[in-house]
Write an enzyme that holds these catalytic residues in place. Structure first.
Site, PDB file in Angstrom:
ATOM      1  N   LEU A  58       0.832  -1.209   0.000  1.00 26.08           N
ATOM      2  CA  LEU A  58       0.000   0.000   0.000  1.00 26.08           C
ATOM      3  C   LEU A  58       0.860   1.250   0.000  1.00 26.08           C
ATOM      4  CD1 LEU A  58      -2.624  -1.087   2.670  1.00 26.08           C
ATOM      5  CD2 LEU A  58      -3.041  -0.810   0.232  1.00 26.08           C
ATOM      6  N   GLY A  59       2.123   1.078   0.305  1.00 27.59           N
ATOM      7  CA  GLY A  59       2.989   2.242   0.338  1.00 27.59           C
ATOM      8  C   GLY A  59       4.145   2.020   1.276  1.00 27.59           C
TER       9      GLY A  59
ATOM     10  N   GLY B 190       9.028   1.325   7.269  1.00 23.24           N
ATOM     11  CA  GLY B 190       8.750   0.012   6.735  1.00 23.24           C
ATOM     12  C   GLY B 190       7.690   0.076   5.651  1.00 23.24           C
TER      13      GLY B 190
ATOM     14  N   ASP C 110       5.377  14.549  13.674  1.00 28.47           N
ATOM     15  CA  ASP C 110       5.624  14.296  12.250  1.00 28.47           C
ATOM     16  C   ASP C 110       4.329  14.462  11.450  1.00 28.47           C
ATOM     17  OD1 ASP C 110       7.117  13.760  10.002  1.00 28.47           O
ATOM     18  OD2 ASP C 110       7.184  11.602  10.296  1.00 28.47           O
TER      19      ASP C 110
ATOM     20  N   LYS D 113       2.061  -3.166   8.713  1.00 26.02           N
ATOM     21  CA  LYS D 113       3.344  -2.490   8.484  1.00 26.02           C
ATOM     22  C   LYS D 113       4.472  -3.366   9.021  1.00 26.02           C
ATOM     23  CE  LYS D 113       4.402   1.646  10.451  1.00 26.02           C
ATOM     24  NZ  LYS D 113       4.434   3.110  10.480  1.00 26.02           N
TER      25      LYS D 113
ATOM     26  N   GLY E 179       6.244   3.660   4.347  1.00 27.85           N
ATOM     27  CA  GLY E 179       6.339   4.696   5.361  1.00 27.85           C
ATOM     28  C   GLY E 179       7.788   4.893   5.751  1.00 27.85           C
ATOM     29  N   GLY E 180       7.992   5.684   6.781  1.00 23.47           N
ATOM     30  CA  GLY E 180       9.345   5.988   7.200  1.00 23.47           C
ATOM     31  C   GLY E 180      10.076   4.772   7.723  1.00 23.47           C
TER      32      GLY E 180
ATOM     33  N   VAL F  44       4.056  -1.007   4.002  1.00 20.47           N
ATOM     34  CA  VAL F  44       2.712  -1.327   4.468  1.00 20.47           C
ATOM     35  C   VAL F  44       2.027  -2.206   3.420  1.00 20.47           C
ATOM     36  CG1 VAL F  44       0.527  -0.378   5.256  1.00 20.47           C
ATOM     37  CG2 VAL F  44       2.641   0.891   5.625  1.00 20.47           C
TER      38      VAL F  44
END
Ligand SMILES: *[C@@H]1O[C@H](CO)[C@@H](O)[C@H](O)[C@H]1NC(C)=O
Ligand SMILES: *[C@@H]1O[C@H](CO)[C@@H](O)[C@H](O)[C@H]1NC(C)=O
Ligand SMILES: *[C@@H]1O[C@H](CO)[C@@H](O)[C@H](O)[C@H]1NC(C)=O
Ligand SMILES: *[C@@H]1O[C@H](CO)[C@@H](O)[C@H](O)[C@H]1NC(C)=O
Ligand SMILES: *[C@@H]1O[C@H](CO)[C@@H](O)[C@H](O)[C@H]1NC(C)=O
Ligand SMILES: *[C@@H]1O[C@H](CO)[C@@H](O)[C@H](O)[C@H]1NC(C)=O
Ligand SMILES: *[C@@H]1O[C@H](CO)[C@@H](O)[C@H](O)[C@H]1NC(C)=O
Ligand SMILES: *[C@@H]1O[C@H](CO)[C@@H](O)[C@H](O)[C@H]1NC(C)=O
Ligand SMILES: *[C@@H]1O[C@H](CO)[C@@H](O)[C@H](O)[C@H]1NC(C)=O
Ligand SMILES: *[C@@H]1O[C@H](CO)[C@@H](O)[C@H](O)[C@H]1NC(C)=O
Ligand SMILES: *[C@@H]1O[C@H](CO)[C@@H](O)[C@H](O)[C@H]1NC(C)=O
Length: 870
Positions: free
Chosen positions: A552-553, A558, A673, A574, A555-556, A560
């Site tokens: 799905l994408g 790891g 963040d 994640k 992240g900082g 997902v």
């Protein structure tokens, strides 16, 4: 204002015999002639001379070579009549308007756009109505009094006064004002005296009173509507000399006023105040006159210095002379203090004999207190250890309230206790070990850590402190309600005990030298299957993600993946990167969102912890992250898939989520963040804050936290995060990032785009501000209605407040929500941001780049600001 007229009049006077001093503007002449006709009894002198500047009460002065009427002063002349209405915009040079103490009636003439007007006295007349926007555009107004116009139609506090930034004295006493006070007092930085007494105003004191420099605060009342809420804001108003709040419905405690060192008169009589009188008030040496009469105050009679005039009658003090109360009375008052001295208890917990009419208390025939029954009273707060002083107690019922924090250890020492019922509360932490003869009922407290579970973990050494056997810093966390998960995850990663501890030390602000007990993690987890978080094995995750099939994408920390549970429910998994030092992110996410529950915060459903495999399982958000609805990668055109009403709702949702994080009971969570990539959208576009990898938990009474190294994402980091010169890191740092985030929502482009050269591009907030000043709002996607236009304006103004350089000038999230949801007109105009484009990254950014998920080069920024907002 250039006036052609002045030239023509000057030319005319050269040819005629008119005296130059008569050469005021034609509108002024017209108005004064009408005024002369309107006034009774007629002012005969005004009919005797043609030179209006020589009329009694009229003075004129030259500005820019033109003659203007400077002052109209007809005070105390027993005049009556209806004044001509169109005063506004005729008198561009009018400084003083003094019509007070007459019997003028009818509508007040509108004062709109009299830009030089400084003093307006219209009090003690008989005006009947106030035209709309009567006070708009009075940029130089300092003193305004309308008081005692007893026949005025009801009206509300004039918000248009926010144009008058120089206001020092506002007297609207007895003018039939209704409604509540708008929270606009940051617009009046020089306000010294505020008199709104004897109106029909209600509601709370506005939070923008905080840190104001008001000296005379006069809000007393004899009418039916009354101010309510607490008077806590007084403690920050350090310039106060006179406070008249009598005859309202203020409740709660008398706050500590030790910073109000100039306070001379304090009138609080006839309110609903409870609790004991703080010693700091008695210590205030400036006090001359105090009344606390007719409240519900409790505890020892306050004793003031001899020179102070004092009224204290009609309260529930324990004695009629100074000195301490009975021991049991003192204990029960401390118990009441734990609940914030509720009115319900204050009404009968008075005097020095608790067996005499104290509700919820039962004594035996020998006057020993046997039962305290506070069952189902909607009490909030904590259980005071002072119960431990009631050594005769048999029955203690505290069930069905909303009590938080720990069950004091000392309760287990009560020698005669038979029943303790604390069921159906929100208590947390470790349960004390009660003797078997005590019937202890604690169901319905999901955060309680029961003794039988603790006992399965090694190394817990029982101490006899009144709180808990956990290390003090941990006990603090437990009291905040997030504790259980911390304990648990401490234990989970305790096989790397040393590192874990140093990580936690970094994360927590309580640095103590205590070493952690040696827990057996696996055993603990086994005994705790009922946790709301499910534990997954790595192979289970592999199965539900279909071997990590659909990403799905990233992240900082790891990647997902999309996953489907056995019941068909979609979740997001994640998988955390295995690199060193990433344990912090795991613990962080779990201790922060693991215990939050809010519609605008993503829910954590489970976790995986297996050797070096760590993963987090979240609810699935079908519409992905917010950034996709703002800009497309590599394209400069805005995405306009969402209409403004949806974006506005999303903005408010994010604000609510962040407010929730900041408004915990004893602790705050700082996200640190905030950016569009970390806002996820569910199927109905309800926004959820996600990615708590950099979050920090801190005690709410600590305004500033320490963090190691700069952190966050460029373009969103508040200046104080990378440079001490801007102040400490606090919840206001999140407010800054939120501001940049919603600025992007408005602007539809990245506030900092690494692809663009920052010499040719205008700095983003500056660009927004410039267009705002020009009156055209440069929104990414055009609004289609006036409502949408207002939404854009609101978001823009709020965002510019949020990105003020000085954290103190940024609003709290509560205030942000209030501004977003309130009227556009009530949002004060934010000060202008200025741009600094440093050639190099500020020091500390090397670290930061390593931590950040999307490190670009930076434009750092600063806003110059002389205003302030809370
Ligand atoms: C009000 O005006 C009357 C005369 O009209 C005068 O006697 C009185 O002193 C004035 N009061 C004040 C407070 O100026
Ligand atoms: C104010 O106006 C009311 C009615 O318009 C009138 O009855 C009253 O006498 C006036 N009061 C004064 C002080 O002029
Ligand atoms: C205040 O306003 C209301 C409504 O306009 C009116 O009925 C009332 O007479 C006014 N005056 C006072 C003193 O309440
Ligand atoms: C205007 O207000 C200030 C502040 O309250 C006060 O000191 C001053 O005397 C007022 N001016 C007049 C003319 O009353
Ligand atoms: C005091 O507070 C109680 C409870 O909120 C309320 O019922 C009562 O009317 C209040 N009394 C006054 C004088 O405000
Ligand atoms: C009040 O004054 C006394 C004596 O001057 C001092 O001991 C005490 O600490 C003060 N208390 C507070 C709360 O300021
Ligand atoms: C204290 O203030 C009240 C209200 O302003 C006043 O009525 C009273 O006379 C004052 N008492 C003294 C002794 O100054
Ligand atoms: C405690 O008080 C409540 C409400 O008055 C009452 O319903 C309940 O029976 C009492 N409990 C006991 C054990 O007396
Ligand atoms: C707790 O509340 C629930 C629901 O209100 C109720 O059914 C239950 O009896 C209560 N438990 C206790 C121990 O009072
Ligand atoms: C948002 O999610 C819903 C539900 O999955 C879907 O039907 C809709 O197409 C999505 N909208 C966009 C713009 O992606
Ligand atoms: C802010 O205040 C300082 C000092 O009072 C002044 O020099 C500066 O021009 C002000 N800046 C703005 C933007 O008003």
């Amino acid at each position: 204002m250039a006036r052609l007229r002045s030239q023509s009049i000057a030319t005319l006077s050269f040819f005629s015999f008119l005296v130059l001093s008569n050469a005021i503007g034609t509108e002024e002449i017209t108005y004064l002639l009408k005024l002369r006709e309107a006034i009774t009894p007629p002012l005969s002198q005004w009919f005797q001379t043609r030179d209006m500047c020589a009329w009694n009460g009229i003075t004129c002065a030259y500005y820019d070579d033109s003659l203007y009427v400077q002052s109209i002063d007809l005070s105390s002349m027993s005049l009556t009549g209806v004044l001509p209405p169109d005063l506004s915009s005729c008198f561009q040079g009018l400084h003083f308007l003094r019509l007070q103490n007459n019997s003028f009636h009818g509508p007040l003439p509108s004062l709109r756009y009299l830009p030089e007007l400084q003093e307006v006295y219209l009090d003690h007349n008989n005006f009947t109505s106030i035209p709309d926007n009567c006070f708009q555009g009075l940029f130089n107004l300092k003193n305004l009094s309308l008081s005692y116009n007893l026949n005025l139609q009801q009206w509300t506090f004039p918000i248009s006064l926010t144009n008058s930034l120089k206001l020092t004295d506002l007297d609207l006493a007895a003018t039939n004002l209704t409604g509540s006070l708008p929270d606009i007092f940051t617009s009046f930085p020089t306000l010294r005296r505020l008199d709104l007494s004897n109106n029909k105003l209600g509601g709370p004191l506005p939070s923008s009173f905080e840190f104001s420099e008001i000296q005379n605060l006069i809000l007393h009342n004899q009418l039916s509507n009354k101010f309510s809420g607490t008077i806590n804001v007084l403690s920050s108003m350090t310039e106060l000399t006179e406070v008249l709040l009598q005859g309202n419905s203020f409740n709660g405690l008398i706050p500590d006023l030790y910073n109000c060192i100039k306070l001379q008169v304090l009138m609080l009589q006839d309110n609903n105040l409870t609790g004991t009188v703080p010693q700091s008030l008695m210590n205030l040496s400036s006090l001359e006159n105090v009344s606390l009469a007719n409240n519900w105050l409790q505890g020892p009679l306050p004793v003031f210095g001899e020179q102070v005039a004092v009224a204290l009658g009609g309260n529930g003090f324990c004695l009629d002379h100074g000195g301490p109360c009975d021991k049991a009375v003192t204990a029960l008052l401390e118990v009441a203090a734990g609940f914030g001295y509720p009115y319900l208890l204050a009404r009968s917990w008075q005097g020095n004999n608790l067996c005499d009419g104290w509700r919820f208390i039962l004594c035996d025939e020998l006057g020993r207190i046997r039962t305290v029954n506070l069952s189902k009273l909607k009490l909030t707060g904590v259980i005071s250890p002072a119960f431990g002083d009631l050594t005769d107690l048999w029955y203690l019922y505290l069930d069905g309230n909303d009590l938080r924090g720990l069950i004091p250890q000392i309760l287990s020492n009560l020698p005669h206790l038979k029943v303790l019922d604390v069921s159906n509360n929100s208590l947390s932490g470790k349960v004390p070990r009660f003797s078997p003869v005590v019937l202890f009922i604690a169901k319905g407290n999901s955060l309680l850590l029961h003794d039988d579970l603790i006992s399965q973990t090694k190394g817990t050494t029982s101490t006899s402190t009144s709180t808990s056997s956990l290390p003090p810093w941990l006990a603090g966390v437990l009291a905040g309600g997030v504790g259980l998960t911390i304990v648990m995850y401490l234990m989970i990663i305790a096989n790397n005990r040393k590192r874990c501890f140093s990580l936690l030390q970094k994360m927590m602000i309580w640095k103590k030298t205590t070493t952690l007990p040696d827990y057996n993690v696996e055993e603990f987890i086994k005994s705790y299957q009922s946790m709301t978080l499910k534990r997954y094995s790595y192979s289970e995750l592999k199965k539900i993600t279909n071997s990590f099939h659909e990403s799905l994408g990233q992240g900082g920390y790891g990647i997902v993946y999309k996953a489907s549970l056995v019941d068909g429910r979609k979740v997001a998994v994640k998988i955390l990167k295995e690199s060193k030092g990433r344990g912090e992110e795991f613990v962080n996410e779990v201790i922060t969102i693991g215990r939050t529950s809010h519609v605008n915060i993503v829910s954590l459903l489970g976790f995986c912890y297996e050797m070096n495999k760590r993963a987090l399982v979240y609810e699935f958000m079908p519409n992905g992250s917010l950034d996709k609805f703002i800009y497309k990668k590599g394209s400069s055109t805005a995405v306009c898939d969402l209409d403004w009403s949806t974006l506005y709702r999303i903005t408010i949702g994010i604000a609510r989520g962040l407010e929730y994080l900041h408004q915990g009971c004893n602790t705050r969570i700082l996200h640190l963040d905030m950016k569009p990539q970390n806002i996820l959208l569910d199927e109905n576009f309800v926004p959820k804050i996600a990615d708590f990898g950099l979050a920090k938990i801190c005690k709410k009474d600590k305004s500033v936290v320490s963090i190691s190294g700069a952190r966050g994402t460029l373009g969103f980091i508040a200046p104080e995060v990378f440079s001490r010169t801007y102040g400490g890191v606090s919840h206001k740092s999140d407010v800054y990032s939120f501001g940049m985030l919603i600025l992007e929502v408005v602007g539809g482009r990245k506030n900092y785009d690494s692809g663009r050269s920052h010499t040719s591009e205008m700095y983003f907030p500056d660009w927004i501000y410039k267009s705002l000043e020009k009156g055209n709002i440069l929104a990414r996607c055009l609004p289609s209605t006036k409502e949408e236009n207002d939404m854009i304006m609101k978001i823009t103004l709020v965002s510019l407040w949020c990105i003020q350089t000085n954290p103190k000038n940024r609003p709290s999230m509560t205030k942000v929500i209030e501004m977003l949801e309130g009227l556009l007109e009530s949002i004060p105009y934010p000060p202008k941001p200025v741009l600094h484009s440093p050639e190099r990254l500020p020091t500390g950014f090397e670290d930061f780049e390593d931590l950040s998920s999307s490190a670009h080069e930076s434009n750092s920024l600063a806003t110059e600001n002389n205003g302030s907002i809370k």
